[in-house]
Design a protein around this motif. Structure first.
Motif, PDB file in Angstrom:
ATOM      1  N   ASP A   1     -27.470  11.381  39.178  1.00 11.16           N
ATOM      2  CA  ASP A   1     -28.542  12.264  38.705  1.00 11.16           C
ATOM      3  C   ASP A   1     -28.695  12.243  37.186  1.00 11.16           C
ATOM      4  OD1 ASP A   1     -26.272  13.615  37.908  1.00 11.16           O
ATOM      5  OD2 ASP A   1     -26.746  15.466  38.983  1.00 11.16           O
ATOM      6  N   SER A   2     -27.923  11.363  36.508  1.00 13.63           N
ATOM      7  CA  SER A   2     -27.975  11.211  35.047  1.00 13.63           C
ATOM      8  C   SER A   2     -27.626  12.500  34.307  1.00 13.63           C
ATOM      9  CB  SER A   2     -29.345  10.701  34.591  1.00 13.63           C
ATOM     10  OG  SER A   2     -29.583   9.413  35.105  1.00 13.63           O
ATOM     11  N   ALA A   3     -26.807  13.349  34.923  1.00 10.46           N
ATOM     12  CA  ALA A   3     -26.403  14.593  34.270  1.00 10.46           C
ATOM     13  C   ALA A   3     -25.266  14.359  33.283  1.00 10.46           C
ATOM     14  CB  ALA A   3     -25.987  15.626  35.308  1.00 10.46           C
ATOM     15  N   VAL A   4     -24.368  13.422  33.606  1.00 16.84           N
ATOM     16  CA  VAL A   4     -23.238  13.119  32.729  1.00 16.84           C
ATOM     17  C   VAL A   4     -22.978  11.617  32.725  1.00 16.84           C
ATOM     18  CG1 VAL A   4     -22.102  15.359  33.004  1.00 16.84           C
ATOM     19  CG2 VAL A   4     -21.526  13.498  34.535  1.00 16.84           C
ATOM     20  N   MET A   5     -22.312  11.172  31.648  1.00 11.82           N
ATOM     21  CA  MET A   5     -21.919   9.758  31.555  1.00 11.82           C
ATOM     22  C   MET A   5     -20.607   9.666  30.802  1.00 11.82           C
ATOM     23  SD  MET A   5     -24.079   7.983  28.456  1.00 11.82           S
ATOM     24  CE  MET A   5     -25.628   8.033  29.273  1.00 11.82           C
ATOM     25  N   TRP A   6     -19.911   8.542  31.014  1.00 12.17           N
ATOM     26  CA  TRP A   6     -18.729   8.203  30.237  1.00 12.17           C
ATOM     27  C   TRP A   6     -19.132   7.185  29.197  1.00 12.17           C
ATOM     28  CZ3 TRP A   6     -14.219  10.451  29.801  1.00 12.17           C
ATOM     29  CH2 TRP A   6     -13.718  11.218  30.843  1.00 12.17           C
ATOM     30  N   LEU A   7     -18.804   7.460  27.939  1.00 11.91           N
ATOM     31  CA  LEU A   7     -19.063   6.519  26.859  1.00 11.91           C
ATOM     32  C   LEU A   7     -17.751   6.058  26.259  1.00 11.91           C
ATOM     33  CD1 LEU A   7     -22.022   8.040  24.823  1.00 11.91           C
ATOM     34  CD2 LEU A   7     -22.066   6.155  26.420  1.00 11.91           C
ATOM     35  N   ALA A   8     -17.624   4.755  26.041  1.00  4.35           N
ATOM     36  CA  ALA A   8     -16.500   4.181  25.303  1.00  4.35           C
ATOM     37  C   ALA A   8     -16.999   3.968  23.883  1.00  4.35           C
ATOM     38  CB  ALA A   8     -16.067   2.866  25.924  1.00  4.35           C
ATOM     39  N   PHE A   9     -16.362   4.647  22.921  1.00 10.74           N
ATOM     40  CA  PHE A   9     -16.835   4.605  21.544  1.00 10.74           C
ATOM     41  C   PHE A   9     -16.190   3.492  20.742  1.00 10.74           C
ATOM     42  CE2 PHE A   9     -17.506   9.119  22.663  1.00 10.74           C
ATOM     43  CZ  PHE A   9     -18.872   9.130  22.553  1.00 10.74           C
ATOM     44  N   ASP A  10     -16.859   3.120  19.679  1.00 12.37           N
ATOM     45  CA  ASP A  10     -16.349   2.125  18.743  1.00 12.37           C
ATOM     46  C   ASP A  10     -15.149   2.696  17.995  1.00 12.37           C
ATOM     47  OD1 ASP A  10     -18.505   0.573  19.523  1.00 12.37           O
ATOM     48  OD2 ASP A  10     -19.733   1.156  17.815  1.00 12.37           O
ATOM     49  N   GLY A  11     -14.286   1.825  17.532  1.00 13.55           N
ATOM     50  CA  GLY A  11     -13.154   2.261  16.719  1.00 13.55           C
ATOM     51  C   GLY A  11     -12.104   2.976  17.537  1.00 13.55           C
ATOM     52  N   ASN A  12     -11.483   3.975  16.944  1.00 12.52           N
ATOM     53  CA  ASN A  12     -10.374   4.697  17.575  1.00 12.52           C
ATOM     54  C   ASN A  12     -10.815   5.980  18.266  1.00 12.52           C
ATOM     55  OD1 ASN A  12      -8.490   2.828  16.671  1.00 12.52           O
ATOM     56  ND2 ASN A  12      -8.217   3.892  14.721  1.00 12.52           N
ATOM     57  N   HIS A  13     -12.069   6.086  18.626  1.00 18.99           N
ATOM     58  CA  HIS A  13     -12.575   7.324  19.197  1.00 18.99           C
ATOM     59  C   HIS A  13     -12.377   7.430  20.703  1.00 18.99           C
ATOM     60  CE1 HIS A  13     -14.278   8.504  15.395  1.00 18.99           C
ATOM     61  NE2 HIS A  13     -14.859   7.320  15.297  1.00 18.99           N
ATOM     62  N   GLY A  14     -11.964   6.355  21.367  1.00 18.26           N
ATOM     63  CA  GLY A  14     -11.708   6.407  22.803  1.00 18.26           C
ATOM     64  C   GLY A  14     -12.947   6.613  23.630  1.00 18.26           C
ATOM     65  N   ARG A  15     -12.783   7.416  24.700  1.00 20.35           N
ATOM     66  CA  ARG A  15     -13.888   7.701  25.614  1.00 20.35           C
ATOM     67  C   ARG A  15     -14.216   9.180  25.595  1.00 20.35           C
ATOM     68  NH1 ARG A  15     -13.375   5.736  31.483  1.00 20.35           N
ATOM     69  NH2 ARG A  15     -12.112   7.589  31.583  1.00 20.35           N
ATOM     70  N   GLN A  16     -15.434   9.468  26.043  1.00 18.09           N
ATOM     71  CA  GLN A  16     -15.870  10.865  26.099  1.00 18.09           C
ATOM     72  C   GLN A  16     -16.815  11.043  27.271  1.00 18.09           C
ATOM     73  OE1 GLN A  16     -17.660  12.314  22.481  1.00 18.09           O
ATOM     74  NE2 GLN A  16     -18.478  14.130  23.454  1.00 18.09           N
ATOM     75  N   LEU A  17     -16.687  12.168  27.960  1.00 21.02           N
ATOM     76  CA  LEU A  17     -17.646  12.562  28.973  1.00 21.02           C
ATOM     77  C   LEU A  17     -18.772  13.299  28.254  1.00 21.02           C
ATOM     78  CD1 LEU A  17     -18.182  12.690  32.053  1.00 21.02           C
ATOM     79  CD2 LEU A  17     -17.169  14.965  31.995  1.00 21.02           C
ATOM     80  N   VAL A  18     -19.996  12.839  28.434  1.00 20.06           N
ATOM     81  CA  VAL A  18     -21.156  13.381  27.731  1.00 20.06           C
ATOM     82  C   VAL A  18     -22.093  14.009  28.758  1.00 20.06           C
ATOM     83  CG1 VAL A  18     -23.148  12.775  26.317  1.00 20.06           C
ATOM     84  CG2 VAL A  18     -20.968  11.619  25.954  1.00 20.06           C
ATOM     85  N   SER A  19     -22.564  15.211  28.463  1.00 21.78           N
ATOM     86  CA  SER A  19     -23.433  15.935  29.384  1.00 21.78           C
ATOM     87  C   SER A  19     -24.790  16.208  28.746  1.00 21.78           C
ATOM     88  CB  SER A  19     -22.771  17.265  29.750  1.00 21.78           C
ATOM     89  OG  SER A  19     -23.661  18.078  30.477  1.00 21.78           O
ATOM     90  N   LYS A  20     -25.844  15.971  29.510  1.00 23.91           N
ATOM     91  CA  LYS A  20     -27.192  16.319  29.033  1.00 23.91           C
ATOM     92  C   LYS A  20     -27.313  17.817  28.816  1.00 23.91           C
ATOM     93  CE  LYS A  20     -30.138  12.652  30.817  1.00 23.91           C
ATOM     94  NZ  LYS A  20     -31.202  12.317  31.765  1.00 23.91           N
ATOM     95  N   ALA A  21     -26.595  18.606  29.619  1.00 25.80           N
ATOM     96  CA  ALA A  21     -26.663  20.066  29.504  1.00 25.80           C
ATOM     97  C   ALA A  21     -26.183  20.545  28.134  1.00 25.80           C
ATOM     98  CB  ALA A  21     -25.844  20.718  30.611  1.00 25.80           C
ATOM     99  N   ASP A  22     -25.376  19.727  27.460  1.00 27.61           N
ATOM    100  CA  ASP A  22     -24.901  20.073  26.117  1.00 27.61           C
ATOM    101  C   ASP A  22     -25.889  19.676  25.033  1.00 27.61           C
ATOM    102  OD1 ASP A  22     -22.547  21.175  27.108  1.00 27.61           O
ATOM    103  OD2 ASP A  22     -21.466  19.276  26.970  1.00 27.61           O
ATOM    104  N   GLY A  23     -27.031  19.095  25.431  1.00 26.46           N
ATOM    105  CA  GLY A  23     -28.076  18.761  24.471  1.00 26.46           C
ATOM    106  C   GLY A  23     -28.020  17.339  23.939  1.00 26.46           C
ATOM    107  N   TYR A  24     -27.127  16.498  24.475  1.00 25.57           N
ATOM    108  CA  TYR A  24     -27.025  15.118  23.979  1.00 25.57           C
ATOM    109  C   TYR A  24     -28.207  14.283  24.441  1.00 25.57           C
ATOM    110  CZ  TYR A  24     -22.242  15.876  22.480  1.00 25.57           C
ATOM    111  OH  TYR A  24     -21.127  16.332  21.833  1.00 25.57           O
ATOM    112  N   GLU A  25     -28.615  13.373  23.587  1.00 24.94           N
ATOM    113  CA  GLU A  25     -29.612  12.365  23.908  1.00 24.94           C
ATOM    114  C   GLU A  25     -28.958  11.004  23.696  1.00 24.94           C
ATOM    115  OE1 GLU A  25     -33.812  14.331  22.638  1.00 24.94           O
ATOM    116  OE2 GLU A  25     -32.703  13.283  21.089  1.00 24.94           O
ATOM    117  N   VAL A  26     -29.382  10.034  24.476  1.00 26.61           N
ATOM    118  CA  VAL A  26     -28.838   8.686  24.387  1.00 26.61           C
ATOM    119  C   VAL A  26     -29.995   7.719  24.198  1.00 26.61           C
ATOM    120  CG1 VAL A  26     -27.485   6.940  25.577  1.00 26.61           C
ATOM    121  CG2 VAL A  26     -26.907   9.338  25.867  1.00 26.61           C
ATOM    122  N   LEU A  27     -29.886   6.888  23.151  1.00 26.94           N
ATOM    123  CA  LEU A  27     -30.915   5.897  22.853  1.00 26.94           C
ATOM    124  C   LEU A  27     -30.284   4.521  22.851  1.00 26.94           C
ATOM    125  CD1 LEU A  27     -31.632   8.619  21.144  1.00 26.94           C
ATOM    126  CD2 LEU A  27     -33.393   7.170  20.223  1.00 26.94           C
TER     127      LEU A  27
END
Length: 71
Positions: free
Chosen positions: A42-68
């Motif tokens: 449903d595209s409500a959440v995604m897992w992103l692997a970040f550049d550098g030493n930031h690891g991974r993060q669960l990202v939620s649209k409900a938190d106001g994030y946009e992805v381009l």
């Protein structure tokens, strides 16, 4: 005079971005760039692997994030 490059629209279907490099934005500001590892159907959440030493993060649209798509 040259016109500024068009700003891409935020992705609505996060499933289509799996395996793609993207920009994570909050309130119009760049938070980080990374690769979409997975997203819910449903595209409500995604897992992103970040550049550098930031690891991974669960990202939620409900938190106001946009992805381009990263250009």
């Amino acid at each position: 005079m040259t016109a500024p490059a068009p700003v891409p629209e935020p992705a609505v279907d996060w499933q289509q971005l799996i395996g793609s490099r993207v920009e994570l934005r909050l309130d119009g500001r760049l938070v980080r760039t990374g690769e979409v590892e997975d997203a819910t159907h449903d595209s409500a959440v995604m897992w992103l692997a970040f550049d550098g030493n930031h690891g991974r993060q669960l990202v939620s649209k409900a938190d106001g994030y946009e992805v381009l798509p990263a250009g």
